[in-house]
Design a protein around this motif. Sequence first.
Motif, mmCIF file in Angstrom:
data_model
loop_
_atom_site.group_PDB
_atom_site.id
_atom_site.type_symbol
_atom_site.label_atom_id
_atom_site.label_comp_id
_atom_site.label_asym_id
_atom_site.label_seq_id
_atom_site.Cartn_x
_atom_site.Cartn_y
_atom_site.Cartn_z
ATOM 1 N N HIS A 123 0.814 -1.218 0.000
ATOM 2 C CA HIS A 123 0.000 0.000 0.000
ATOM 3 C C HIS A 123 0.848 1.269 0.000
ATOM 4 O O HIS A 123 0.452 2.284 -0.579
ATOM 5 C CB HIS A 123 -0.953 -0.008 1.201
ATOM 6 N N ARG A 125 3.773 1.653 -1.481
ATOM 7 C CA ARG A 125 4.241 1.851 -2.855
ATOM 8 C C ARG A 125 3.106 2.330 -3.749
ATOM 9 O O ARG A 125 3.302 3.197 -4.611
ATOM 10 C CB ARG A 125 4.834 0.556 -3.402
ATOM 11 N N GLN A 126 1.922 1.773 -3.562
ATOM 12 C CA GLN A 126 0.784 2.203 -4.368
ATOM 13 C C GLN A 126 0.446 3.665 -4.107
ATOM 14 O O GLN A 126 0.155 4.422 -5.044
ATOM 15 C CB GLN A 126 -0.425 1.311 -4.079
ATOM 16 N N ALA A 127 0.489 4.074 -2.832
ATOM 17 C CA ALA A 127 0.213 5.473 -2.504
ATOM 18 C C ALA A 127 1.289 6.388 -3.071
ATOM 19 O O ALA A 127 1.002 7.472 -3.588
ATOM 20 C CB ALA A 127 0.120 5.640 -0.987
ATOM 21 N N THR A 129 3.096 5.837 -5.697
ATOM 22 C CA THR A 129 2.954 5.889 -7.153
ATOM 23 C C THR A 129 1.755 6.726 -7.572
ATOM 24 O O THR A 129 1.837 7.536 -8.505
ATOM 25 C CB THR A 129 2.816 4.466 -7.720
ATOM 26 N N SER A 130 0.635 6.553 -6.871
ATOM 27 C CA SER A 130 -0.579 7.287 -7.246
ATOM 28 C C SER A 130 -0.439 8.777 -6.985
ATOM 29 O O SER A 130 -0.920 9.605 -7.774
ATOM 30 C CB SER A 130 -1.780 6.727 -6.474
ATOM 31 N N ASN A 131 0.230 9.157 -5.907
ATOM 32 C CA ASN A 131 0.396 10.578 -5.587
ATOM 33 C C ASN A 131 1.360 11.279 -6.533
ATOM 34 O O ASN A 131 1.367 12.509 -6.617
ATOM 35 C CB ASN A 131 0.888 10.745 -4.147
ATOM 36 N N SER A 132 2.184 10.502 -7.225
ATOM 37 C CA SER A 132 3.138 11.096 -8.173
ATOM 38 C C SER A 132 2.714 10.872 -9.615
ATOM 39 O O SER A 132 3.523 11.035 -10.528
ATOM 40 C CB SER A 132 4.530 10.499 -7.951
ATOM 41 N N SER A 133 1.458 10.477 -9.817
ATOM 42 C CA SER A 133 0.915 10.228 -11.163
ATOM 43 C C SER A 133 1.705 9.158 -11.907
ATOM 44 O O SER A 133 1.859 9.214 -13.127
ATOM 45 C CB SER A 133 0.899 11.531 -11.979
ATOM 46 N N GLY A 134 2.227 8.195 -11.168
ATOM 47 C CA GLY A 134 2.944 7.090 -11.780
ATOM 48 C C GLY A 134 4.383 7.382 -12.140
ATOM 49 O O GLY A 134 5.072 6.510 -12.677
#
Length: 204
Positions: A123, A125-127, A129-134
């Motif tokens: 979670h 890493r997912q957060a 990645t999502s907060n940095s637009s991938g």
Amino acid sequence: MSIRQRVPFKFSDDGYAIDETGHILDEQGMAVEQEEVIQKLRDTSEKRNAQYALLLQALVALSVLLHCIFIVSPSKHSPLMVLYPPSSTTPSSSVLPLASLFALLHIFVHLNLSVQLLPPGQHIRQAFTSNSSGILPLSYPVLFGLASIAPVVAVMLRHTWLDISWWAAALLMTWIVYSGQDWVRQENEALSELEKLRYTARGA
């Protein structure tokens, strides 16, 4: 003294092999046993990989701590001087231009390395990645490039080997993490190939 002949297998009426314990070695049984062996190998691999990732995370954290100490240090000299104090004949070490900025850049590199070590479904890493637009974590070629700037500048300015070694620490850490993950990837690919070669019983 007579020698008893050991007969490891006998055959049932339907043609399947039976070992001494009475276990029928039919096609379905062979497939199940192979599946169990592969699963044990995968479990062992996952456990070892998790331990290896934890060790790498500890190394990354230690390197980040050293960079934080360097930033708050007024001298801005290589922390390696604590282990290798300069002698009277050693040329005096000069401070690298924009030393604090380079140290912050290296901390950013370490942050990306730490995220790279997390499982894809984790979670954090997912957060991240999502907060940095991938965009984050950055790819390894980019991380290698960012970590190479400071040591290249130190070499060009003819700094001492202690300074160059210090500024190359982030580059070394990037290589260690990359090599470790590449080794894990190769091991997973080998297990996947082994799964493709496993025995499949007829009618299964």
